[in-house]
Design a protein around this motif. Structure first.
Motif, PDB file in Angstrom:
ATOM      1  N   ARG A 100       0.803  -1.226   0.000  1.00 19.22           N
ATOM      2  CA  ARG A 100       0.000   0.000   0.000  1.00 19.22           C
ATOM      3  C   ARG A 100       0.835   1.275   0.000  1.00 19.22           C
ATOM      4  O   ARG A 100       0.274   2.358  -0.177  1.00 19.22           O
ATOM      5  CB  ARG A 100      -0.918   0.010   1.232  1.00 19.22           C
ATOM      6  CG  ARG A 100      -1.750  -1.259   1.411  1.00 19.22           C
ATOM      7  CD  ARG A 100      -2.881  -1.361   0.431  1.00 19.22           C
ATOM      8  NE  ARG A 100      -3.598  -2.643   0.568  1.00 19.22           N
ATOM      9  CZ  ARG A 100      -4.723  -2.933  -0.072  1.00 19.22           C
ATOM     10  NH1 ARG A 100      -5.272  -2.056  -0.885  1.00 19.22           N
ATOM     11  NH2 ARG A 100      -5.297  -4.117   0.089  1.00 19.22           N
ATOM     12  N   ASN A 101       2.130   1.175   0.231  1.00 20.00           N
ATOM     13  CA  ASN A 101       2.959   2.373   0.306  1.00 20.00           C
ATOM     14  C   ASN A 101       3.882   2.465  -0.904  1.00 20.00           C
ATOM     15  O   ASN A 101       4.028   1.523  -1.674  1.00 20.00           O
ATOM     16  CB  ASN A 101       3.765   2.388   1.603  1.00 20.00           C
ATOM     17  CG  ASN A 101       2.868   2.487   2.823  1.00 20.00           C
ATOM     18  OD1 ASN A 101       2.391   1.471   3.331  1.00 20.00           O
ATOM     19  ND2 ASN A 101       2.616   3.687   3.287  1.00 20.00           N
ATOM     20  N   TYR A 102       4.514   3.617  -1.050  1.00 22.02           N
ATOM     21  CA  TYR A 102       5.361   3.887  -2.197  1.00 22.02           C
ATOM     22  C   TYR A 102       6.443   2.810  -2.347  1.00 22.02           C
ATOM     23  O   TYR A 102       7.068   2.444  -1.369  1.00 22.02           O
ATOM     24  CB  TYR A 102       6.034   5.258  -2.009  1.00 22.02           C
ATOM     25  CG  TYR A 102       6.874   5.668  -3.176  1.00 22.02           C
ATOM     26  CD1 TYR A 102       6.351   6.458  -4.192  1.00 22.02           C
ATOM     27  CD2 TYR A 102       8.200   5.251  -3.285  1.00 22.02           C
ATOM     28  CE1 TYR A 102       7.132   6.817  -5.282  1.00 22.02           C
ATOM     29  CE2 TYR A 102       8.975   5.596  -4.372  1.00 22.02           C
ATOM     30  CZ  TYR A 102       8.438   6.381  -5.368  1.00 22.02           C
ATOM     31  OH  TYR A 102       9.204   6.722  -6.453  1.00 22.02           O
ATOM     32  N   PRO A 103       6.656   2.296  -3.597  1.00 25.20           N
ATOM     33  CA  PRO A 103       6.097   2.724  -4.886  1.00 25.20           C
ATOM     34  C   PRO A 103       4.810   1.994  -5.300  1.00 25.20           C
ATOM     35  O   PRO A 103       4.268   2.297  -6.354  1.00 25.20           O
ATOM     36  CB  PRO A 103       7.228   2.414  -5.856  1.00 25.20           C
ATOM     37  CG  PRO A 103       7.876   1.188  -5.275  1.00 25.20           C
ATOM     38  CD  PRO A 103       7.811   1.371  -3.778  1.00 25.20           C
ATOM     39  N   SER A 104       4.344   1.038  -4.493  1.00 16.93           N
ATOM     40  CA  SER A 104       3.036   0.407  -4.776  1.00 16.93           C
ATOM     41  C   SER A 104       1.955   1.260  -4.130  1.00 16.93           C
ATOM     42  O   SER A 104       1.198   0.816  -3.274  1.00 16.93           O
ATOM     43  CB  SER A 104       3.006  -1.019  -4.214  1.00 16.93           C
ATOM     44  OG  SER A 104       3.954  -1.833  -4.857  1.00 16.93           O
ATOM     45  N   THR A 105       1.845   2.486  -4.567  1.00 18.45           N
ATOM     46  CA  THR A 105       1.248   3.554  -3.787  1.00 18.45           C
ATOM     47  C   THR A 105      -0.270   3.497  -3.683  1.00 18.45           C
ATOM     48  O   THR A 105      -0.977   3.714  -4.665  1.00 18.45           O
ATOM     49  CB  THR A 105       1.673   4.918  -4.369  1.00 18.45           C
ATOM     50  OG1 THR A 105       3.106   4.966  -4.416  1.00 18.45           O
ATOM     51  CG2 THR A 105       1.164   6.054  -3.531  1.00 18.45           C
ATOM     52  N   GLY A 106      -0.781   3.245  -2.468  1.00 14.83           N
ATOM     53  CA  GLY A 106      -2.180   3.434  -2.141  1.00 14.83           C
ATOM     54  C   GLY A 106      -2.338   4.733  -1.375  1.00 14.83           C
ATOM     55  O   GLY A 106      -1.488   5.623  -1.451  1.00 14.83           O
ATOM     56  N   SER A 107      -3.424   4.845  -0.615  1.00 15.91           N
ATOM     57  CA  SER A 107      -3.640   6.049   0.183  1.00 15.91           C
ATOM     58  C   SER A 107      -4.381   5.685   1.460  1.00 15.91           C
ATOM     59  O   SER A 107      -4.914   4.579   1.587  1.00 15.91           O
ATOM     60  CB  SER A 107      -4.427   7.094  -0.612  1.00 15.91           C
ATOM     61  OG  SER A 107      -4.412   8.347   0.046  1.00 15.91           O
ATOM     62  N   SER A 108      -4.420   6.634   2.399  1.00 15.36           N
ATOM     63  CA  SER A 108      -4.970   6.342   3.721  1.00 15.36           C
ATOM     64  C   SER A 108      -5.566   7.599   4.345  1.00 15.36           C
ATOM     65  O   SER A 108      -5.035   8.706   4.160  1.00 15.36           O
ATOM     66  CB  SER A 108      -3.872   5.780   4.630  1.00 15.36           C
ATOM     67  OG  SER A 108      -4.333   5.590   5.952  1.00 15.36           O
ATOM     68  N   VAL A 109      -6.669   7.420   5.087  1.00 17.72           N
ATOM     69  CA  VAL A 109      -7.225   8.508   5.891  1.00 17.72           C
ATOM     70  C   VAL A 109      -7.603   7.960   7.265  1.00 17.72           C
ATOM     71  O   VAL A 109      -7.877   6.768   7.425  1.00 17.72           O
ATOM     72  CB  VAL A 109      -8.481   9.150   5.258  1.00 17.72           C
ATOM     73  CG1 VAL A 109      -8.156   9.852   3.964  1.00 17.72           C
ATOM     74  CG2 VAL A 109      -9.595   8.134   5.063  1.00 17.72           C
ATOM     75  N   LEU A 110      -7.612   8.844   8.237  1.00 16.80           N
ATOM     76  CA  LEU A 110      -8.238   8.576   9.529  1.00 16.80           C
ATOM     77  C   LEU A 110      -9.680   9.058   9.398  1.00 16.80           C
ATOM     78  O   LEU A 110      -9.923  10.246   9.147  1.00 16.80           O
ATOM     79  CB  LEU A 110      -7.515   9.333  10.642  1.00 16.80           C
ATOM     80  CG  LEU A 110      -8.035   9.141  12.067  1.00 16.80           C
ATOM     81  CD1 LEU A 110      -7.743   7.728  12.562  1.00 16.80           C
ATOM     82  CD2 LEU A 110      -7.417  10.174  13.011  1.00 16.80           C
ATOM     83  N   LEU A 111     -10.634   8.147   9.502  1.00 17.40           N
ATOM     84  CA  LEU A 111     -12.033   8.513   9.322  1.00 17.40           C
ATOM     85  C   LEU A 111     -12.477   9.527  10.385  1.00 17.40           C
ATOM     86  O   LEU A 111     -11.846   9.638  11.450  1.00 17.40           O
ATOM     87  CB  LEU A 111     -12.916   7.260   9.352  1.00 17.40           C
ATOM     88  CG  LEU A 111     -12.757   6.332   8.136  1.00 17.40           C
ATOM     89  CD1 LEU A 111     -13.604   5.068   8.307  1.00 17.40           C
ATOM     90  CD2 LEU A 111     -13.132   7.041   6.835  1.00 17.40           C
ATOM     91  N   PRO A 112     -13.526  10.309  10.117  1.00 20.76           N
ATOM     92  CA  PRO A 112     -13.941  11.369  11.035  1.00 20.76           C
ATOM     93  C   PRO A 112     -14.110  10.892  12.473  1.00 20.76           C
ATOM     94  O   PRO A 112     -14.696   9.835  12.736  1.00 20.76           O
ATOM     95  CB  PRO A 112     -15.280  11.832  10.448  1.00 20.76           C
ATOM     96  CG  PRO A 112     -15.159  11.546   8.994  1.00 20.76           C
ATOM     97  CD  PRO A 112     -14.366  10.275   8.908  1.00 20.76           C
ATOM     98  N   LEU A 113     -13.588  11.688  13.394  1.00 17.24           N
ATOM     99  CA  LEU A 113     -13.693  11.393  14.821  1.00 17.24           C
ATOM    100  C   LEU A 113     -14.992  11.992  15.344  1.00 17.24           C
ATOM    101  O   LEU A 113     -15.201  13.208  15.265  1.00 17.24           O
ATOM    102  CB  LEU A 113     -12.501  11.983  15.572  1.00 17.24           C
ATOM    103  CG  LEU A 113     -11.112  11.522  15.101  1.00 17.24           C
ATOM    104  CD1 LEU A 113     -10.032  12.286  15.858  1.00 17.24           C
ATOM    105  CD2 LEU A 113     -10.954  10.030  15.284  1.00 17.24           C
TER     106      LEU A 113
END
Length: 540
Positions: free
Chosen positions: A251-264
């Motif tokens: 999931r990280n560079y260079p097999s690049t995905g993305s990530s978020v912390l969902l709303p608290l």
């Protein structure tokens, strides 16, 4: 070359085909045909100006520096009088060239509590640099070539509850340090982080690790497929029982995905005072571990469709896997004021790196965490591949720029260097009248736990039900990761109707800096899924 353009055209046709006649959600608008550089790194400032930059050794850009700033920063001893950083004023769309000398290639950043952009690392002359930019009318970059203890290239930054910034990892760096430097001895130390060495594979699929501040003040770190909860104060792992993310996808560079912390979600009227809200991470896209090497050899493997949600505060956390409608590598994930997640930019095949992506994904996707539904949006006409960026701006739109999968400024390749910036308007901007915050009576400086009263005008006929207040931290976006991105749904005490169209919301500021680190946030009133324009607030 004709064959290359045929591939791009085919991707455009495919993008339209998969949506068909339902492509009516969201809209696109060109904001600026050229800002002179390719927006590889992007940060919104609290004065509604956007700082963008690429790298200083790309060659001549398409915007000149003032004559007095012209300097020799070119490796072949030619004078480069072009800028590699600009300030875009969102109010009048004017572009101002900025002067940056140290190489910012693949660097990282955060907004300090006072609104100053604190930016670190890079390549060559910039590998140990710390740069600062203050949000004022005619400010420019200030640079310290020795602001970091060790070189940082492809590192991640995270603002902390004490206002400091932790800089994690980087190529060949299995450690972390803190900026800005002060008189504290700990500021001049490098602390080992063996987790980064353990998660590195043959092609280093753990660069730009995903970092999210958990609600207990510890740092969640995800790299490749694994994650830990880390106590950066005492330099110890406090939790290593998170399961490996399923699917065999990096999931990280260079097999690049993305990530978020969902709303608290900070509670309702009946929630317990002092209760620590749950924290849930959402990760999407990426590629198989061998995609990078395969792409170098000319075979472009399909990107991942999978996403995963992990409640990092749960006693027995488990990944809940979901699937996007389109494969995506090098995509960006943004939190919208409504709490929904926008997935945008990227490619269907290949990996991050020069010339290594194929089949641009032109359709943004809207993800609704409450229902786990994915919805395809209207496609852009502009491929946004490697080195593209996206950020939320105050009016609720998404500013999109960059894309340069080439080793220099090149406008004749299959995916040429892209100097334009455009805006994507989510569906909520065409769903009816927006609530309007009364700025004259809104406090812009708040403290933790403080009661807040927000007056707003609503033209909705159906009343004032389904009202929420959200606070969104402006993120530093590069390489598919929006560092420091964070959203809180505030605890509401009551909503009062003052006149037919004027209402007041009584709510509470976040309780601790673990939940909301000190600094600037955009505050939105959301009514029936439609957000107001964001108003800047500062919490300290």
């Amino acid at each position: 070359m004709e064959a290359k353009y045929a591939i791009v055209f085919s991707a455009l046709i495919f993008s339209l085909f998969i949506i068909g006649e339902t492509a009516t959600t969201g809209s696109w608008k060109l904001l600026k045909k050229s800002i002179g550089i390719s927006a590889m790194h992007t940060q919104l400032l609290p004065n509604d100006r956007v700082i963008m930059f690429d790298r200083t050794d790309f060659g001549q850009s398409k915007i000149l520096l003032p004559e007095e700033s012209c300097t020799d920063i070119s490796p072949d001893d030619k004078i480069d009088c072009s800028a590699h950083s600009v300030e875009l004023n969102l109010l009048d769309r004017k572009v101002r060239p900025l002067t940056v000398f140290t190489d910012t290639w693949c660097s990282s950043g955060s907004l300090a509590p006072d609104g100053m952009l604190l930016q670190s690392g890079g390549s060559g002359t910039g590998q140990r640099a710390v740069r600062t930019f203050r949000p004022c009318a005619n400010c420019d970059w200030t640079e310290d070539q020795k602001g970091l203890v060790v070189p940082r290239w492809y590192a991640s930054n995270q603002i902390l509850p004490n206002g400091k910034v932790i800089v994690v990892g980087g190529r060949g760096q299995f450690n972390y340090e803190f900026i800005p430097k002060s008189s504290l001895p700990s500021d001049f130390k490098v602390f080992a982080l063996p987790f980064l060495r353990e998660t590195r594979d043959a092609v280093e699929n753990n660069l730009y690790p995903f970092t999210h501040l958990s609600t207990d003040g510890n740092l969640f770190i995800f790299a490749n497929t694994k994650s830990i909860l880390f106590d950066y104060i005492n330099n110890r792992v406090v939790r290593n029982d998170y399961p490996v993310m399923p699917g065999g996808v990096s999931r990280n560079y260079p097999s690049t995905g993305s990530s978020v912390l969902l709303p608290l979600k900070l509670g309702s009227i009946n929630s317990t005072i002092g209760a620590v809200p749950d924290a849930e991470v959402f990760i999407c896209g990426g590629a198989t571990p061998n995609s990078y090497i395969s792409a170098i050899k000319g075979t472009f493997l399909p990107a991942a469709k999978s996403c995963g949600r992990l409640m990092i505060t749960a006693k027995e956390p488990k990944w809940v896997m979901e699937e996007m409608p389109i494969e995506r590598v090098m995509g960006d994930m943004l939190l919208l004021p409504t709490g929904d997640v926008l997935l945008i930019n990227g490619a269907k095949k290949g990996a991050a790196g020069w010339y290594l992506g194929r089949e641009p994904v032109l359709n943004p996707v809207l993800y609704k965490p409450e229902s786990s539904n994915f919805e395809l949006m209207q496609p852009s006409k502009t491929p946004r591949m490697y080195h593209s960026t996206a950020i939320l701006i105050a009016d609720g739109r998404v500013l999109v720029g960059g894309s340069n999968p080439n080793s220099n400024y090149n406008f004749t390749e299959m995916f040429p260097t892209e100097l334009s910036v455009e805006v994507f308007s989510p569906p909520y901007l065409s769903s009816g009248p927006r609530p309007k915050i009364n700025l004259a009576k809104l406090k812009t400086e708040i403290s933790y736990k403080e009661p807040i009263s927000i007056g707003f005008v609503s033209k909705k006929k159906e009343g004032i039900e389904n009202v929420s207040v959200t606070m969104v931290a402006p993120s530093f976006n590069t390489h598919s990761f929006s560092m420091n991105q964070r959203m809180m749904v505030l605890k509401i005490n009551q909503v009062r109707q003052v006149t037919r169209n004027y209402h007041v919301i009584d709510c509470f500021a976040p309780e601790t800096p673990n939940i909301a680190p000190p600094g600037h946030y955009l505050l939105f009133v959301v009514q029936n899924g439609i957000p107001s324009r964001g108003s800047w607030m500062h919490i300290s």
